[in-house]
Scaffold this motif. Sequence first.
Motif, mmCIF file in Angstrom:
data_model
loop_
_atom_site.group_PDB
_atom_site.id
_atom_site.type_symbol
_atom_site.label_atom_id
_atom_site.label_comp_id
_atom_site.label_asym_id
_atom_site.label_seq_id
_atom_site.Cartn_x
_atom_site.Cartn_y
_atom_site.Cartn_z
ATOM 1 N N PRO A 111 0.729 -1.113 0.037
ATOM 2 C CA PRO A 111 -0.018 0.148 0.044
ATOM 3 C C PRO A 111 0.781 1.392 -0.020
ATOM 4 N N PHE A 112 2.192 1.266 0.446
ATOM 5 C CA PHE A 112 2.811 2.480 0.555
ATOM 6 C C PHE A 112 3.606 2.681 -0.900
ATOM 7 N N SER A 113 3.595 1.846 -1.727
ATOM 8 C CA SER A 113 4.309 2.209 -3.225
ATOM 9 C C SER A 113 3.558 3.300 -3.879
ATOM 10 N N PRO A 114 2.257 3.273 -4.102
ATOM 11 C CA PRO A 114 1.894 4.299 -5.081
ATOM 12 C C PRO A 114 2.159 5.737 -4.227
ATOM 13 N N TRP A 115 1.989 5.794 -2.911
ATOM 14 C CA TRP A 115 2.219 7.261 -2.637
ATOM 15 C C TRP A 115 3.743 7.617 -2.598
ATOM 16 N N GLY A 116 4.420 6.765 -2.588
ATOM 17 C CA GLY A 116 5.829 7.028 -2.940
ATOM 18 C C GLY A 116 6.140 7.415 -4.176
ATOM 19 N N VAL A 117 5.754 6.749 -4.968
ATOM 20 C CA VAL A 117 5.829 7.146 -6.589
ATOM 21 C C VAL A 117 5.362 8.307 -6.821
ATOM 22 N N ILE A 118 3.980 8.745 -6.490
ATOM 23 C CA ILE A 118 3.462 9.954 -6.780
ATOM 24 C C ILE A 118 4.109 11.079 -6.063
ATOM 25 N N ALA A 119 4.629 11.060 -5.083
ATOM 26 C CA ALA A 119 5.463 12.031 -4.289
ATOM 27 C C ALA A 119 6.677 12.277 -5.319
ATOM 28 N N MET A 120 7.236 11.094 -5.683
ATOM 29 C CA MET A 120 8.611 11.373 -6.354
ATOM 30 C C MET A 120 8.297 11.797 -7.639
ATOM 31 N N TRP A 121 7.359 11.619 -8.463
ATOM 32 C CA TRP A 121 7.004 12.300 -9.686
ATOM 33 C C TRP A 121 6.673 13.636 -9.468
ATOM 34 N N ALA A 122 6.102 14.014 -8.359
ATOM 35 C CA ALA A 122 5.922 15.541 -8.169
ATOM 36 C C ALA A 122 6.952 16.162 -7.798
ATOM 37 N N ALA A 151 3.472 20.683 -4.361
ATOM 38 C CA ALA A 151 3.988 20.740 -3.161
ATOM 39 C C ALA A 151 3.134 19.789 -2.030
ATOM 40 N N VAL A 152 1.897 20.095 -1.983
ATOM 41 C CA VAL A 152 0.939 19.304 -1.190
ATOM 42 C C VAL A 152 0.989 18.157 -1.667
ATOM 43 N N VAL A 153 1.044 17.762 -3.007
ATOM 44 C CA VAL A 153 1.321 16.324 -3.307
ATOM 45 C C VAL A 153 2.446 15.641 -2.690
ATOM 46 N N ILE A 154 3.489 16.306 -2.982
ATOM 47 C CA ILE A 154 4.925 16.081 -2.360
ATOM 48 C C ILE A 154 4.564 15.479 -0.947
#
Length: 209
Positions: A111-122, A151-154
Amino acid sequence: MRLARVTLIWAALAAAICVPIAAATASPQLAWRGPVYILAGFAGIIALGLVLVQPLLVGGYLPGLSAYRGRRAHHWIGGALVVAVMVHVGGLWITSPPDMIDALLFASPTPFSPWGVIAMWAIFAVALLAALRRRLGLRLRTWRIVHMPLAVVIVVGAVVHGMLVEGTMETMSKAALCALVLGATIKVMVDLRVWRKRATSRGESLARQ
């Protein structure tokens, strides 16, 4: 009195970042990990700490830094954040390419992977826009409109990713760091909105006069 306050603020920031790192070094899980994986993990912890510094710089909450130095520090910390994320992702890719491919394709069962990837691309998007800002001719207002949501997404992505990962980070220090990241981000967003409203009100008052 002023010196004591300045020292306390900087000491608190250093503790907020260094305590989770120090606690992670005592994790028993390190005994079962290779050096590349360990480096990737600590790069992730450092990246989370850098995410805390960014809103503090934007809001001017760190004493001893002029507005100009604060902006320059914000740019350099942003670059360091990009490097930390690249080391984090690169190290995990070296140790387990299939897992990283699944994460990047949003096919990972964790479950943690998508959040990390989204933050990375942001993070990469902000860095790219910052590098090309002058060439693109982005005005300050436009830059803020684009930068703030990213920034909020990050922040949200990094905090949720960090909290869901059950790794080397100690739970309480990790939770405290994540809470500080959220708190600092919310405060700077509220303060900037208040400043803009005041500036708008003053402009309208002068126009009426």
